[in-house]
Design a protein around this motif. Structure first.
Motif, short mmCIF file in Angstrom:
data_model
loop_
_atom_site.label_atom_id
_atom_site.label_comp_id
_atom_site.label_asym_id
_atom_site.label_seq_id
_atom_site.Cartn_x
_atom_site.Cartn_y
_atom_site.Cartn_z
N GLY A 283 0.93 -1.08 -0.09
CA GLY A 283 0.11 -0.12 -0.11
C GLY A 283 0.92 1.26 -0.16
O GLY A 283 0.47 2.25 -0.92
N MET A 284 2.07 1.33 0.75
CA MET A 284 2.80 2.54 0.68
C MET A 284 3.29 2.51 -0.60
O MET A 284 3.59 3.80 -1.02
N ALA A 285 3.84 1.48 -1.33
CA ALA A 285 4.49 1.56 -2.66
C ALA A 285 3.36 2.07 -3.44
O ALA A 285 3.91 3.16 -4.59
N GLU A 286 2.12 1.84 -3.46
CA GLU A 286 1.16 2.21 -4.29
C GLU A 286 0.95 3.87 -3.97
O GLU A 286 0.53 4.89 -4.92
N LEU A 287 1.10 4.29 -2.65
CA LEU A 287 0.84 5.60 -2.28
C LEU A 287 2.13 6.55 -2.75
O LEU A 287 1.79 7.55 -3.54
N GLY A 288 3.07 6.15 -2.78
CA GLY A 288 4.44 6.83 -3.36
C GLY A 288 4.33 6.96 -4.97
O GLY A 288 4.57 7.93 -5.42
#
Length: 306
Positions: A283-288
């Motif tokens: 999820g953090m990768a998608e946000l970035g």
């Protein structure tokens, strides 16, 4: 917490002249970010400095005895390149992340170890994005801004020991301060408090942008003063830069202000025995990726808090 954006949207073009003088005197440009390191995306490519919107790191601290010096609120604010929205992501202070030079710890510890420069570096490494500006305020600003606009109407997902009921609440300054501080009686502690704080910020921005408030020079002056009297920003965020943002964001309204919580997958305990929030790596990768490509509208369509 987000006094700078309340000011930008709430005062709009009226920010010039007298307000620019008042704000210029109030704001402390004392945040030194030092030499900035290059930021790379997960694929190793350098991240563009411009062309994909602007990222602001907004910090809030509680000034009650015993709480001074902590960063209780960490919010990443993304303004897209077309200036059509204000998109806010709350990062829980217990999020367990890599802190350059200090190993893994709560994200709030980055501020304790190295103030704004280290927290910015930690956030940039976590997301693979450039953070362009930093602003810091304290919770007392919430109280003063609320009173400056005559109170706010805010929706609470749940009640609490602070007298807040589930549903709509009309708050004055003292009540607003209690609303954003409470966490111990809420179902998810700091996570619930973060959602409360973002709900309050949106309510404040809605109140500040009401035509009757924007048209009232006394209200505008009081709000501008309250929003900036305890505000500290980085040296690049000049009064002229804020004026430019005010003009660029003059058409943003309540429906264009959206928010979410940074992705985490659950709760755990650190090797030292502290309670932590576990990062959702995917999820953090998608946000970035959404931040790097200025596609936060699509990301928030999926993850936006109701």
């Amino acid at each position: 917490m987000l006094s700078i954006f309340g000011l930008v949207i709430g005062t709009g073009v009226a920010y010039v002249g007298y307000l620019a003088f008042t704000v210029g005197n109030n704001i402390d440009q004392g945040i030194e970010l030092g030499e900035r390191q290059p930021v790379t995306a997960p694929d190793g490519e350098p991240v563009a400095e411009t062309g994909t919107g602007t990222n602001f790191l907004v910090l809030g601290s509680d000034t009650r005895p015993g709480d001074a010096g902590r960063s209780d609120v960490i919010v990443l604010v993304h303004v897209p390149e077309d200036n059509s929205a204000v998109q806010m992501i709350h990062f829980p202070r217990d999020l367990y992340v890599d802190i350059p030079g200090h190993g893994k710890n709560k994200i709030n510890a980055a501020y304790a170890f190295g103030r704004e420069p280290l927290l910015v570096q930690t956030m940039e490494q976590l997301l693979g994005v450039r953070i362009h500006h930093v602003a810091r305020t304290d919770f007392e600003g919430f109280k003063n801004m609320t009173d400056a606009v005559g109170g706010v109407r805010v929706y609470a997902e749940e009640g609490g020991a602070d007298g807040i009921v589930k549903g709509w609440n009309d708050l004055n300054g003292e009540q607003a301060l209690a609303f954003v501080r409470e966490r111990y009686t809420l179902s998810e502690g700091d996570i619930s408090r973060g959602r409360r704080q973002l709900a309050f910020i949106k309510a404040l921005m809605l109140e500040a942008t009401k035509p009757e408030n924007i048209a009232n020079p006394i209200t505008v002056a009081k709000f501008a003063n309250a929003a900036t009297e305890n505000l500290v920003v980085d040296k690049g965020l000049t009064t002229r830069a804020m004026t430019d943002y005010a003009i660029a964001l003059r058409n943003v309204r309540g429906g264009d202000v959206v928010f979410a919580t940074a992705p985490f997958s659950g709760y755990g305990t650190s090797p030292q025995g502290a309670s932590i929030d576990i990062v959702d790596e995917a999820g953090m990768a998608e946000l970035g990726e959404a931040l790097r490509t200025d596609s936060m509208d699509t990301y928030l369509d999926v993850f936006v808090t109701p």
